[in-house]
Design a protein around this motif. Structure first.
Motif, PDB file in Angstrom:
ATOM      1  N   SER A   6     -82.912  24.220  -7.704  1.00  0.00           N
ATOM      2  CA  SER A   6     -83.808  24.023  -9.042  1.00  0.00           C
ATOM      3  C   SER A   6     -85.266  23.881  -8.696  1.00  0.00           C
ATOM      4  CB  SER A   6     -83.445  22.805  -9.639  1.00  0.00           C
ATOM      5  OG  SER A   6     -83.671  21.533  -8.804  1.00  0.00           O
ATOM      6  N   LEU A   7     -85.404  23.517  -7.290  1.00  0.00           N
ATOM      7  CA  LEU A   7     -86.982  23.735  -6.937  1.00  0.00           C
ATOM      8  C   LEU A   7     -87.379  24.960  -6.350  1.00  0.00           C
ATOM      9  CD1 LEU A   7     -87.509  19.977  -5.384  1.00  0.00           C
ATOM     10  CD2 LEU A   7     -88.259  20.934  -7.692  1.00  0.00           C
ATOM     11  N   SER A   8     -86.392  25.995  -6.295  1.00  0.00           N
ATOM     12  CA  SER A   8     -86.437  27.454  -5.646  1.00  0.00           C
ATOM     13  C   SER A   8     -86.725  27.142  -4.040  1.00  0.00           C
ATOM     14  CB  SER A   8     -87.610  28.053  -6.231  1.00  0.00           C
ATOM     15  OG  SER A   8     -87.659  29.442  -5.896  1.00  0.00           O
ATOM     16  N   GLU A   9     -86.018  26.252  -3.520  1.00  0.00           N
ATOM     17  CA  GLU A   9     -85.913  26.081  -2.119  1.00  0.00           C
ATOM     18  C   GLU A   9     -84.692  26.198  -1.408  1.00  0.00           C
ATOM     19  OE1 GLU A   9     -87.509  22.084  -1.684  1.00  0.00           O
ATOM     20  OE2 GLU A   9     -89.418  22.480  -1.511  1.00  0.00           O
ATOM     21  N   ARG A  10     -84.621  26.858  -0.316  1.00  0.00           N
ATOM     22  CA  ARG A  10     -83.611  27.341   0.339  1.00  0.00           C
ATOM     23  C   ARG A  10     -83.493  26.082   1.689  1.00  0.00           C
ATOM     24  NH1 ARG A  10     -81.924  32.593  -0.411  1.00  0.00           N
ATOM     25  NH2 ARG A  10     -83.335  33.720  -1.713  1.00  0.00           N
ATOM     26  N   ARG A  11     -82.422  25.522   1.712  1.00  0.00           N
ATOM     27  CA  ARG A  11     -82.013  24.328   2.727  1.00  0.00           C
ATOM     28  C   ARG A  11     -81.358  24.685   3.805  1.00  0.00           C
ATOM     29  NH1 ARG A  11     -78.871  21.350   0.033  1.00  0.00           N
ATOM     30  NH2 ARG A  11     -79.138  22.459  -1.994  1.00  0.00           N
ATOM     31  N   LEU A  12     -81.916  24.225   4.879  1.00  0.00           N
ATOM     32  CA  LEU A  12     -81.205  24.560   6.219  1.00  0.00           C
ATOM     33  C   LEU A  12     -80.772  23.163   6.885  1.00  0.00           C
ATOM     34  CD1 LEU A  12     -80.875  26.929   8.183  1.00  0.00           C
ATOM     35  CD2 LEU A  12     -82.971  25.958   9.401  1.00  0.00           C
ATOM     36  N   SER A  13     -79.593  23.217   7.622  1.00  0.00           N
ATOM     37  CA  SER A  13     -79.060  22.048   7.933  1.00  0.00           C
ATOM     38  C   SER A  13     -78.120  22.204   9.081  1.00  0.00           C
ATOM     39  CB  SER A  13     -78.399  21.212   6.933  1.00  0.00           C
ATOM     40  OG  SER A  13     -77.069  21.971   6.304  1.00  0.00           O
ATOM     41  N   ALA A  56     -86.614  22.490   4.223  1.00  0.00           N
ATOM     42  CA  ALA A  56     -86.433  23.569   3.153  1.00  0.00           C
ATOM     43  C   ALA A  56     -87.552  24.304   2.857  1.00  0.00           C
ATOM     44  CB  ALA A  56     -86.493  22.169   1.782  1.00  0.00           C
ATOM     45  N   PHE A  57     -87.129  25.428   2.439  1.00  0.00           N
ATOM     46  CA  PHE A  57     -88.132  26.684   2.604  1.00  0.00           C
ATOM     47  C   PHE A  57     -88.361  27.290   1.144  1.00  0.00           C
ATOM     48  CE2 PHE A  57     -86.250  25.868   6.756  1.00  0.00           C
ATOM     49  CZ  PHE A  57     -87.371  25.985   7.589  1.00  0.00           C
ATOM     50  N   PHE A  58     -89.615  27.206   0.698  1.00  0.00           N
ATOM     51  CA  PHE A  58     -89.657  27.809  -0.700  1.00  0.00           C
ATOM     52  C   PHE A  58     -89.337  29.265  -0.759  1.00  0.00           C
ATOM     53  CE2 PHE A  58     -92.611  29.692  -3.919  1.00  0.00           C
ATOM     54  CZ  PHE A  58     -91.902  29.002  -4.842  1.00  0.00           C
ATOM     55  N   SER A  59     -88.743  29.503  -1.845  1.00  0.00           N
ATOM     56  CA  SER A  59     -88.269  31.008  -2.012  1.00  0.00           C
ATOM     57  C   SER A  59     -88.943  31.399  -3.257  1.00  0.00           C
ATOM     58  CB  SER A  59     -86.773  31.026  -2.097  1.00  0.00           C
ATOM     59  OG  SER A  59     -86.233  32.414  -2.353  1.00  0.00           O
ATOM     60  N   PRO A  60     -89.978  32.357  -2.996  1.00  0.00           N
ATOM     61  CA  PRO A  60     -90.799  33.127  -4.161  1.00  0.00           C
ATOM     62  C   PRO A  60     -89.621  33.432  -5.072  1.00  0.00           C
ATOM     63  CG  PRO A  60     -91.873  33.609  -2.134  1.00  0.00           C
ATOM     64  CD  PRO A  60     -90.309  32.933  -1.707  1.00  0.00           C
ATOM     65  N   PRO A  61     -89.855  33.064  -6.439  1.00  0.00           N
ATOM     66  CA  PRO A  61     -89.102  33.501  -7.656  1.00  0.00           C
ATOM     67  C   PRO A  61     -89.106  35.144  -7.694  1.00  0.00           C
ATOM     68  CG  PRO A  61     -90.073  31.712  -8.261  1.00  0.00           C
ATOM     69  CD  PRO A  61     -90.900  32.062  -6.854  1.00  0.00           C
ATOM     70  N   TRP A  62     -90.207  35.816  -7.340  1.00  0.00           N
ATOM     71  CA  TRP A  62     -90.019  37.036  -7.515  1.00  0.00           C
ATOM     72  C   TRP A  62     -89.232  38.066  -6.613  1.00  0.00           C
ATOM     73  CZ3 TRP A  62     -94.400  34.244  -6.149  1.00  0.00           C
ATOM     74  CH2 TRP A  62     -94.757  34.459  -4.892  1.00  0.00           C
ATOM     75  N   LEU A  63     -89.009  37.361  -5.427  1.00  0.00           N
ATOM     76  CA  LEU A  63     -88.077  37.971  -4.429  1.00  0.00           C
ATOM     77  C   LEU A  63     -86.669  37.826  -4.757  1.00  0.00           C
ATOM     78  CD1 LEU A  63     -89.953  37.511  -1.106  1.00  0.00           C
ATOM     79  CD2 LEU A  63     -89.823  39.481  -2.456  1.00  0.00           C
TER      80      LEU A  63
END
Length: 257
Positions: free
Chosen positions: A191-198, A212-219
């Motif tokens: 919901s925060l446009s973040e891709r999480r890594l674990s 957690a890495f922000f994912s630009p909504p336009w991509l």
């Protein structure tokens, strides 16, 4: 599409057909010469000898469609995706997919490296898989109720074993560590446009967050930038693709400084 661990043999498919039926996964600048062919007899799973350059059709799409057919396959267009070799190169795994009636279906097949012994591993929809050894596969699949989570499949056995832990229901791109004890997993944007890594500990089921890495909504769509994590050979670093700085980049995480 995939190269065996010894570097002698590769697996491939029709990337033009793949792009037409699953945009973003094939090559858009190639003309698909199989348009209008639902189950081509001269196209399917290919094996390439990297030393001689000779290629052979291991299994046609017509052959695969005739293997334990399902009603949803009638009148559908069939294609392949996600081909890979087992760690020793002795086995292969791949997705057999088909589109019909406005829906997409898939199942997971496995075979010996030479294409013999092709068999159904999972009839339910799978999105991402990786090998835990020559005889075991780690996969995100749905069950008969459409519920998705990570599961473990053993070659030759029916059914699956659930992954230890209760919170492994988010799809991603798994890859086991070189020692086979953990699996690095990413997620799609939250919901925060973040891709999480674990890191998932296979013995305990514990998830260790790495970031957690922000994912630009336009991509989005074909332009999206999944993390696609992968290990180095020593198991000390993980590389990811990310666009959290506003543009695509390749990043490396050091696990053991």
């Amino acid at each position: 599409y995939a190269v065996d661990p010894k570097g002698h043999t590769a697996l491939s498919l029709n990337f033009a057909r793949l792009q037409r039926l699953r945009p973003g996964y094939g090559y858009a600048n190639l003309e698909d010469e199989t348009v209008g062919q639902q189950t081509p007899v001269a196209d399917g799973l290919w094996r390439l000898d990297l030393e001689s350059g000779k290629s052979d059709l291991v299994h046609s799409l017509a052959e695969l469609a005739a293997l334990q057919p399902q009603p949803s396959m009638d009148g559908a267009e069939h294609y392949l995706n996600h081909l890979s070799f087992s760690p020793s190169g002795s086995r292969i795994i791949f997705f057999h997919l088909w589109r019909g009636g406005g829906a997409r279906y898939s199942r997971t097949l496995t075979a010996n490296a030479d294409g013999t012994g092709v068999a159904l591993l999972s009839a339910n929809r799978a999105s991402h898989v990786c090998w835990l050894g020559d005889d075991e596969v780690f996969a995100y699949t749905t069950d008969e109720h459409g519920m998705g989570r990570y599961r473990r499949f053993r070659i030759g056995d029916l059914g699956f074993a659930p992954v230890v832990g209760e919170d492994h229901t988010e799809d991603g791109h798994p890859m086991p560590s070189p020692d086979g004890k953990t699996v690095v997993i990413d997620t799609y944007p939250d919901s925060l446009s973040e891709r999480r890594l674990s890191l998932l500990d296979l013995a305990t089921g514990v998830n260790l967050p790495l970031g957690a890495f922000f994912s630009p909504p336009w991509l989005t769509g074909e332009r999206r930038c999944d993390l696609h994590p992968r290990w180095n050979c020593a198991g000390t670093r993980i590389a990811i693709d990310s666009a959290h700085e506003g543009r695509r980049g390749l990043y490396v995480l050091n696990l053991h400084p």
